[in-house]
Structure formats: C-alpha cells, structure tokens
Design an enzyme around this catalytic site. Structure first.
Site, PDB file in Angstrom:
ATOM      1  N   GLY A   1     -15.343  30.698 -12.726  1.00  0.00           N
ATOM      2  CA  GLY A   1     -15.538  32.117 -12.086  1.00  0.00           C
ATOM      3  C   GLY A   1     -14.031  32.642 -11.788  1.00  0.00           C
TER       4      GLY A   1
ATOM      5  CG  HIS B   1     -23.835  14.448 -15.624  1.00  0.00           C
ATOM      6  ND1 HIS B   1     -24.837  15.145 -14.664  1.00  0.00           N
ATOM      7  CD2 HIS B   1     -22.983  15.155 -15.662  1.00  0.00           C
ATOM      8  CE1 HIS B   1     -24.229  16.310 -14.331  1.00  0.00           C
ATOM      9  NE2 HIS B   1     -23.182  16.352 -14.943  1.00  0.00           N
TER      10      HIS B   1
ATOM     11  CE1 TYR C   1     -25.053  19.671 -12.728  1.00  0.00           C
ATOM     12  CE2 TYR C   1     -26.161  21.172 -14.365  1.00  0.00           C
ATOM     13  CZ  TYR C   1     -24.986  20.339 -13.955  1.00  0.00           C
ATOM     14  OH  TYR C   1     -24.061  20.193 -14.799  1.00  0.00           O
TER      15      TYR C   1
ATOM     16  N   GLY D   1     -13.588  28.843 -15.632  1.00  0.00           N
ATOM     17  CA  GLY D   1     -12.723  28.192 -14.654  1.00  0.00           C
ATOM     18  C   GLY D   1     -13.497  28.444 -13.464  1.00  0.00           C
TER      19      GLY D   1
ATOM     20  CB  SER E   1     -16.140  25.041 -15.966  1.00  0.00           C
ATOM     21  OG  SER E   1     -17.117  24.548 -14.927  1.00  0.00           O
TER      22      SER E   1
END
Length: 319
Positions: free
Chosen positions: A212, A127, A58, A210, A207
């Site tokens: 957002g 990851h 990130y 979703g 998430s």
C-alpha cells in the site's frame, strides 16, 4: 487484458491478478466486508485478472473459505492458486512457523481443497521452504499431488536460485512467488528474476504496491487504519515512511507524464521487468481493483523506466 504464460503449463493468465490475503489477514482488520470481497473477486474475473491467490495461512483458513464462496459457479473462469507450509501460531501477532513435512503438506492441501470447495487447484505453492526438512522431500510430496490430480502445477515462494534448481530437477517449477516492487527489488539483485526467465518459470510478484505504500497515500503511520498489521513492520515506522517518500515522488513524476495514477505506474514497472512476470496486487476495494487491472495497459518509455530504476533503495527491512 494482456496475458502471460504460466510456466510450462500451456495456460495463460492476466498480467495482473488478485492477491486475496488482505480480505482476511494482515492489513486493515476492521474494514473487512466479506460480501464486498466476493464481489471484488468476481469482478476480477470479469476484467481478466484471473490468477486468484490465497493461502491456508490467511485467517488462518478463512480466506480460502471466502475465495471458495466467491468462485462458486465461477470456478472454470479462475486460475486458482493457494499455498501450504506456513502454520499460524498466534493470529494476533501473525506469528507462524514453517512445516514442510510431506505428511503436513498433503494434509494441508486436502484441507485447502475442502475449504475452497473444489476438487483441484491450478497452482499449489510451498509457502516457505522449511530448513528442517530437505527440499527434495517437500517438493516430492507436492509432485505426488500433481500425479493424483489434486494440483495442476506447483510453485515456490521466496526461494533462492539454488533452491529453484533443486526443485526443478525433481518436478517442473511452474512459478516462483516473491515480493517485487519499486521498494523491494531483491529478486533483481539475487538473480531469481533472471533465472526464472531463463528456466521458463513464471515470476509472481506479491505486494507489487509495497503493501500500500506505493499507492502514494501513506505519508505517516496515522494514514494507516488503527488496527492494521503494518504498524508492526519496519518500513511503516515513522522514520522509514519519511525516508522512503522520494520513491513516491519519482513515481508521481512519471504518473503525471503519462496521465495515470501512482499505483498504475508502480504496477507497470513490475510488469516491465519481463514477459514472465505476473503481478498480484491485493485489494478489497472495487475501485482499486479496476485501477490495478487497467495498469496492465500502461506502457513505460525507456526514459521513464530509467527514472524508476534509479529510485533510492528503501529504508527499513521488509519484515
């Protein structure tokens, strides 16, 4: 906040944690404020949302630096999780490749510790599994980091049941992090969620809102910031957004019944999938953080769960 067990570690964390990716990567690229993000991370600890999740991908790298800054003086209050094994090729397009070589994972973990300003992380996650490197080699390298005290426990991300079993036979898998939400229910269908419950492995839902969409505030691409990585993804194309509105409509119906928000219903559904499930919604907004944390106290009736279970399958692939 309700707490849940982290695998076989004996450690418990808040049922709702905090995913920090969006503070530095992937979403709204213009609406970022490092000082506010630091405040959000520290407030999450106050609320009991103590699983703080980041990755060297990130930014790349900058999110770990931000999290390290936020945890300075607060390290013992957090269950700190990061990841390695994805290497960014192009930050503009988010293109990345997998690297599960033992030498890379060791170097990546040690670099993460330096950026975070800590001598160990509580959870280090692969990851993505590298198809070019035997999982036994990648996982064995992470197990060595546990022996050395640099890592408290190790986890997988986006792994199959077979891969989880392979890793678990070498060293305990504490967690499996995979997308799970009302519009991403693959872990229910492929058996990963059930296997984690049987094996005593914590399932970490990333998430869970979703990206957002399950906030209920996105009805077209125009509702997204102009510079936002979601514009590139299939489910945020105009046709998919329109086709997936019935999922939001069902969540709104349940939210009205309970007198809570649509995001809280969406998170409550994720947490209702098992006591071994922890959700890590991401936000850089203090108000949304409070709202997400409060979702840990929302209880769905069996009838409401059935309504949500019956939402249509999402249109569009995840990536």
């Amino acid at each position: 906040m309700d707490t849940r067990q982290m695998g076989g570690t004996g450690r418990r964390v808040g049922a709702v944690g905090l995913g920090c990716m969006g503070m530095s990567w992937g979403y709204d690229q213009l609406g970022r404020d490092a000082d506010v993000s630091v405040q959000v991370i520290r407030r999450a600890l106050d609320l009991g949302a103590d699983l703080i999740d980041t990755s060297d991908q990130y930014g790349p790298f900058t999110n770990e630096e931000l999290v390290g800054r936020a945890l300075r003086g607060h390290r013992d209050r957090a269950y700190l999780a990061t990841k390695g094994g994805l290497v960014v090729d192009d930050p503009e397009t988010f293109a990345s490749h997998r690297d599960g070589r033992p030498e890379h994972l060791r170097a990546a973990c040690e670099a993460s510790l330096r950026r975070l300003g800590v001598d160990h992380v509580d959870l280090y996650q692969l990851h993505r599994i590298d198809p070019e490197v035997p999982l036994e080699e990648s996982w064995g390298a992470l197990a060595e980091l546990v022996k050395e005290g640099k890592v408290g426990a190790i986890g997988l991300s986006e792994a199959s049941v077979e891969e989880i079993r392979t890793a678990h036979a070498i060293h305990p898998v504490t967690s499996v992090q995979t997308e799970l939400s009302l519009w991403s229910r693959e872990p229910l269908a492929d058996g990963v969620l059930a296997h984690c419950a049987e094996a005593g492995i914590t399932f970490v839902s990333y998430s869970p809102l979703g990206r957002g969409f399950l906030s209920g505030a996105i009805s077209s691409p125009e509702d997204l910031p102009e510079v936002d990585g979601r514009h590139r993804t299939p489910r945020f194309q105009p046709e998919a957004i329109a086709a997936n509105q019935p999922i939001i409509d069902r969540a709104r119906e349940v939210a009205r019944q309970l007198g809570v928000t649509v995001p809280q219903v969406s998170l409550a559904w994720v947490l209702a999938q098992g006591e071994h499930v922890v959700a890590i919604p991401g936000t850089k907004n203090p108000r949304y953080l409070e709202e997400n944390a409060a979702a840990a106290g929302v209880t769905l009736t069996s009838e409401q769960l059935a309504l949500l279970d019956a939402v249509p399958e999402a249109v569009g692939t995840r990536y």
